[in-house]
Scaffold this motif. Structure first.
Motif, short mmCIF file in Angstrom:
data_model
loop_
_atom_site.label_atom_id
_atom_site.label_comp_id
_atom_site.label_asym_id
_atom_site.label_seq_id
_atom_site.Cartn_x
_atom_site.Cartn_y
_atom_site.Cartn_z
N SER A 74 20.43 42.97 35.58
CA SER A 74 20.66 43.46 34.23
C SER A 74 21.62 44.66 34.20
CB SER A 74 19.34 43.86 33.56
OG SER A 74 18.68 44.87 34.32
N LEU A 75 21.81 45.31 35.36
CA LEU A 75 22.75 46.44 35.42
C LEU A 75 24.19 45.98 35.25
CD1 LEU A 75 21.34 48.53 38.41
CD2 LEU A 75 21.13 49.04 35.97
N PHE A 76 24.46 44.72 35.62
CA PHE A 76 25.84 44.26 35.65
C PHE A 76 26.14 43.15 34.64
CE2 PHE A 76 24.47 45.51 39.94
CZ PHE A 76 25.33 46.57 40.16
N SER A 77 25.15 42.38 34.26
CA SER A 77 25.42 41.25 33.38
C SER A 77 24.15 40.83 32.66
CB SER A 77 25.97 40.07 34.19
OG SER A 77 25.00 39.65 35.12
N SER A 78 24.30 40.10 31.59
CA SER A 78 23.15 39.60 30.85
C SER A 78 22.95 38.11 31.09
CB SER A 78 23.33 39.86 29.35
OG SER A 78 24.51 39.24 28.88
N ASP A 79 23.95 37.44 31.60
CA ASP A 79 23.85 35.99 31.78
C ASP A 79 24.69 35.57 32.98
OD1 ASP A 79 22.84 33.57 31.20
OD2 ASP A 79 24.04 33.20 29.41
N ILE A 80 24.16 34.65 33.77
CA ILE A 80 24.84 34.15 34.96
C ILE A 80 24.67 32.64 35.00
CG2 ILE A 80 24.90 34.14 37.49
CD1 ILE A 80 23.60 36.91 37.42
N CYS A 81 25.75 31.92 35.30
CA CYS A 81 25.64 30.49 35.56
C CYS A 81 26.86 30.05 36.37
CB CYS A 81 25.55 29.68 34.26
SG CYS A 81 24.99 27.98 34.55
N SER A 82 26.63 29.77 37.64
CA SER A 82 27.71 29.42 38.57
C SER A 82 27.43 28.06 39.20
CB SER A 82 27.83 30.49 39.66
OG SER A 82 28.83 30.18 40.59
N PRO A 83 27.91 26.98 38.57
CA PRO A 83 27.65 25.63 39.11
C PRO A 83 28.12 25.44 40.55
CG PRO A 83 28.56 25.52 36.90
CD PRO A 83 28.69 26.94 37.33
N TYR A 84 29.14 26.18 40.96
CA TYR A 84 29.66 26.06 42.33
C TYR A 84 29.05 27.13 43.25
CZ TYR A 84 33.23 22.56 41.27
OH TYR A 84 33.89 21.40 40.93
N HIS A 85 27.81 27.51 42.97
CA HIS A 85 27.16 28.54 43.78
C HIS A 85 27.07 28.14 45.25
CE1 HIS A 85 23.83 25.96 42.28
NE2 HIS A 85 23.41 26.06 43.53
N LEU A 86 26.87 26.85 45.53
CA LEU A 86 26.76 26.43 46.92
C LEU A 86 28.08 26.63 47.66
CD1 LEU A 86 24.94 25.28 49.09
CD2 LEU A 86 25.59 22.97 48.35
N LEU A 87 29.19 26.34 47.00
CA LEU A 87 30.51 26.59 47.60
C LEU A 87 30.67 28.07 47.89
CD1 LEU A 87 33.41 25.89 48.42
CD2 LEU A 87 34.04 26.02 45.99
N MET A 88 30.23 28.91 46.95
CA MET A 88 30.38 30.35 47.15
C MET A 88 29.51 30.84 48.29
SD MET A 88 32.30 32.59 45.60
CE MET A 88 32.81 33.40 47.13
N ASN A 89 28.29 30.32 48.39
CA ASN A 89 27.39 30.76 49.46
C ASN A 89 27.86 30.27 50.83
OD1 ASN A 89 25.59 32.29 47.90
ND2 ASN A 89 24.53 30.45 47.21
N TRP A 90 28.42 29.06 50.88
CA TRP A 90 29.04 28.60 52.13
C TRP A 90 30.23 29.50 52.49
CZ3 TRP A 90 27.74 26.05 56.21
CH2 TRP A 90 26.80 25.03 56.15
N THR A 91 30.97 29.92 51.46
CA THR A 91 32.11 30.81 51.71
C THR A 91 31.65 32.16 52.25
OG1 THR A 91 33.36 29.74 49.93
CG2 THR A 91 34.13 31.91 50.65
N PHE A 92 30.58 32.71 51.66
CA PHE A 92 30.02 33.96 52.20
C PHE A 92 29.63 33.78 53.67
CE2 PHE A 92 28.28 35.11 47.72
CZ PHE A 92 29.48 35.72 47.39
N THR A 93 28.92 32.69 53.95
CA THR A 93 28.44 32.44 55.30
C THR A 93 29.58 32.29 56.30
OG1 THR A 93 26.45 31.34 54.45
CG2 THR A 93 27.05 30.88 56.74
N LEU A 94 30.56 31.47 55.95
CA LEU A 94 31.68 31.22 56.86
C LEU A 94 32.57 32.45 57.00
CD1 LEU A 94 32.62 27.58 55.78
CD2 LEU A 94 31.40 28.30 57.85
N THR A 95 32.72 33.21 55.92
CA THR A 95 33.51 34.44 56.00
C THR A 95 32.91 35.39 57.03
OG1 THR A 95 34.27 34.30 53.70
CG2 THR A 95 34.27 36.48 54.72
#
Length: 241
Positions: free
Chosen positions: A82-103
């Protein structure tokens, strides 16, 4: 744990084991290390793609990078969101999490395999430890999305926001005589990432937290990309002798 995240854990264990088994194969390691660090240049391309696919407006300047890896849609999907946003929806969250992991993994591998190009002393060994922590903290952020395991996501991320600073300082000091230009470049990136961290800690700048966070990490990615490119001719020079 969902299957994709199980594979992230499995891949992380395999990469760590193989990296340490091959750490003395200097010729092949150098090539792999260069590729790893240079590949960091694509991180923000993926970041941009994932942002474009969000189904609610994503505030690039204000929202943390972690929001793109949140697996559920809605308000207050994780602690402190809630400090940064009121709503979140990222359909490609798995791509982002794989990117975090591989990075994180390519940072880790590049750090181990390119260590051979630094003077072999206590400073560079400590710097390598710090950069290993920096990389693996990023990997943990992908394995544990903020809404799935907030502590698992956040606690490893905290040292990963700090350790790059002493790592770059130690490397810059160690190479200032042998590689003066690269040393200056290292200190420039140290100044940028340090400034971003300081500003992130100031409440008035919370509205641009996401932007500062990208500078914090992006300056280190850029340092690694340019450093790998700068060291590449040194590799060819050594192996032509």
């Amino acid at each position: 744990m969902d299957l994709p995240y199980f594979f992230m854990v499995l891949l992380t264990i395999i990469v760590i084991c193989v990296t340490f088994l091959l750490r003395h194969q200097r010729t092949i390691n150098a090539k792999i290390g260069f590729i790893c660090w240079i590949s960091l240049s694509v991180y923000f391309i993926i970041d941009y793609i994932v942002i474009q696919t969000t189904t609610v407006p994503y505030n690039f300047l204000g929202q943390p990078m972690s929001d793109l890896g949140v697996t559920t849609c809605g308000n207050n999907t994780y602690e402190l969101s809630s400090l940064f946003s009121s709503d979140i929806c990222s359909p490609y969250h798995l791509l982002m999490n794989w990117t975090f992991t591989l990075t994180g993994l390519v940072i880790f591998v590049g750090t181990i395999f390119l260590h051979q190009f630094w003077p072999d002393n206590r400073k560079t060994r400590m710097a390598a430890i710090f950069l290993v922590i920096f990389g693996l903290s990023y990997t943990m952020a992908g394995i544990f999305p903020a809404d799935v395991n907030f502590l698992g996501h956040t606690l490893p991320s905290i040292p990963g926001m700090i350790v790059q600073i002493p790592a770059l300082i130690l490397i810059g000091l160690s190479i200032r005589k042998e590689m003066p230009r690269l040393s200056i470049w290292t200190f420039i990136c140290t100044l940028i990432t340090t400034s971003a961290l300081i500003l992130m800690s100031l409440q008035p700048f919370v509205d641009i937290f996401g932007f500062l966070q990208r500078i914090l990490y992006g300056s280190v990615y850029l340092w690694m990309v340019i450093t790998a490119i700068a060291l590449w001719p040194l590799y060819h020079k050594v192996h032509q002798m």
